[in-house]
Design a protein around this motif. Structure first.
Motif: not given
Ligand code: ADP
Ligand code: ZN
Ligand code: MG
Length: 507
Positions: A428-451
């Motif tokens: 978990q620490a590595i994922v956070r430090a490297k910013g590897l977490a995927q945007l897997g949530d609808q609310s995070q992805i929809r704005p990207l799609v719209d943009r």
């Protein structure tokens, strides 16, 4: 042309890695690294006037093996002198067991291509190892550290029929000895050695042909090569109408051929007689019962349980249970995988996506794959044993959990594993430090799609005019906008929804 079938019986010599030697108090030392002759006394070098004493622990180790191989243990067995001269045997005889071995008539079931195969065990007996010779230019050196180390000889019936079966039998035996805690299985240190008896017979015949006995086999590779070579050599002799001469042959490691050493020695050549300095070895029922009750779960049983309990493939269960340390690592990892344990471990980085999605159970098969493919790959590269791994079982389990939940994708998972392997730490620490977490949530992805759609009005018009192949292009743009960290499945769903809405509103 007549077809011939190989018939193979094996004599396996395994050192019993007790603290002291078979008949004296000298320490059993690593014969590849200890100072030569630093662990030798008048007993293990056979000085006149000395008396051997049986090592109780060595007998106990031998009992473990004999019982695990389903043998009958003799209530009373005898040590005998096997007389011969060689510079690595200063006594002029080896104390062994001959007429009355410790155990006999057992069996060992191994995994073969067509399911289980039973190999009968003829006898299991105790003896002592010899010293070691080092040949130099024009002279030889001898190290008696190994002289008198407890040695177990496991003799099979001639039940093996191919190189592959021979390989499986010996691998399974090595695994068994390691589970029983009696032998390190470190082939490079010569703690297990083989002699292979090979004969051929006409396919369909039930009689045994004349055999040769191949000595000096110290690795699985040498064993396989030697049996293959000897089988072929005999096949040529027999197909030309010749006869195989019963003989002892040596395996020449460098030339990869067998060389005739001598015609086969007979038992009477050794002038066996009961060892006058040792009493018969009496083994009480109660001792046998105790050793039997203390046997650990053996590899075959563990393999079956892994299949039943975790739903693993036969292949994975086999790989995971070959080494006791690997099986233990896997079960430790599984045991950390209660859903509660996982969500707690993930922590509060991004409550909505991470915790929710990581608390799903991790599939044991996925965990097995990460362990036996990815972690094993790193371990092999580094030449490390799993006990030395910086990746702790719970970390591997969490890492697989993060991938399975879609928090990170598989490629990021491999990066995290590599970092864990180098430096340890928590996934978990590595994922956070490297910013590897995927945007897997609808609310995070929809704005990207719209943009992305807003930035490319021409492509949107083309799509609405019927050019539906543009979907893949949009996907690529959105993934790029997300820095590769978006969950592709969610992106696709959101993209399709957005395009649908647009086409509806233009109708
Ligand atoms: P030794 O090698 O001391 O003479 P044995 O006669 O008991 O001892 O045989 C040792 C090994 O040889 C056993 O593993 C046995 O299965 C195997 N063996 C005996 N006869 C044959 C044969 N005809 N072909 C292949 N293996 C054989
Ligand atoms: Zn000694
Ligand atoms: Mg033999």
């Amino acid at each position: 042309m007549t077809e011939f079938e190989p018939v193979i019986g094996l004599e396996v010599h395994a050192e019993l890695q007790t603290r002291s030697k078979m008949f004296c108090g000298c320490a059993v030392v690593d014969s590849t690294s200890a100072e030569p002759n630093s662990s030798a006394c008048e007993i293990c070098t056979g000085m006149p006037g000395t008396l051997p004493v049986i090592n109780r622990r060595a007998v106990e180790y031998a009992l473990r093996v004999a019982l695990a191989l389903n043998c009958s243990v003799a209530e009373s067995s005898l040590f005998a002198r096997k007389n011969y001269f060689y510079p690595d045997l200063p006594k002029g005889f080896q104390i062994s067991q001959y007429e009355l071995p410790l155990a006999s008539d057992g069996w060992f079931d191994i995994e073969a291509d067509q399911g289980e195969q039973r190999v009968r065990i003829r006898r299991v007996h105790l003896e002592e190892d010899t010293g070691k010779l080092f040949h130099r230019e024009g002279y030889s050196l001898v190290d008696y550290n190994r002289s008198g180390v407890p040695l177990l000889e496991i003799v099979s019936e001639p039940d093996l029929r191919s190189v592959e079966q021979t390989r499986r039998y010996t691998l399974a035996l090595r695994s068994l000895l390691r589970y029983l805690g009696v032998n390190s299985g470190d082939m490079q240190k010569g703690v297990i050695r083989f002699e292979a008896n090979v004969s051929l017979r006409r396919t369909g015949s039930t009689e045994l042909g004349t055999r040769t006995e191949i000595k000096n086999l110290n690795s699985f590779r040498a064993l396989s090569r030697a049996v293959a070579y000897e089988t072929e050599r005999q096949r040529v002799v027999l197909s030309r109408g010749g006869q195989v001469r019963q003989a002892t042959v040596g395996w020449d490691e460098n030339r990869e051929i067998t060389l005739a050493q001598r015609s086969k020695e007979e038992a009477h050549d050794y002038r066996y007689f009961p060892e006058p300095d040792l009493p018969p070895l009496q083994i009480e029922r109660a001792w046998i019962d105790r050793v039997r009750s203390e046997l650990p779960e053996l590899p075959a049983a563990k393999r079956r349980r892994f299949i039943a309990e975790y739903g693993l493939s036969e292949y994975s269960a086999g790989v995971l249970t070959e080494e006791p340390e690997v099986a233990e690592y896997f079960e430790n990892a599984m045991s950390t995988l209660s859903p509660g344990a996982l969500s707690a471990a993930v922590g509060p980085a991004d409550p909505k996506t991470l915790i929710e999605r990581t608390s799903q159970a991790v599939s044991p098969q996925r965990l097995a794959n990460w362990l036996t493919v990815d972690l094993f790959g790193l371990l092999n590269q580094a030449g490390l044993a799993i006990e030395k791994s910086r990746v702790r079982p719970d970390s591997l389990a969490q890492l697989v959990g993060l991938v399975e939940a879609g928090t990170i994708n598989a490629a990021s998972g491999k990066l995290v594993l590599e970092q864990l392997f180098r430096e340890g730490g928590s996934p978990q620490a590595i994922v956070r430090a490297k910013g590897l977490a995927q945007l897997g949530d609808q609310s995070q992805i929809r704005p990207l799609v719209d943009r992305v759609l807003a930035e490319h009005p021409d492509q949107v018009s083309a799509y609405l005019a019927g050019k539906h192949t543009l979907t893949e292009w949009f996907l690529g743009q959105i993934m790029r906008a997300a820095g590769g960290r978006a969950d592709p499945a969610v992106v696709r769903t959101e993209l399709e929804a957005a395009l649908q809405e647009k086409s509806r509103s233009t109708q």
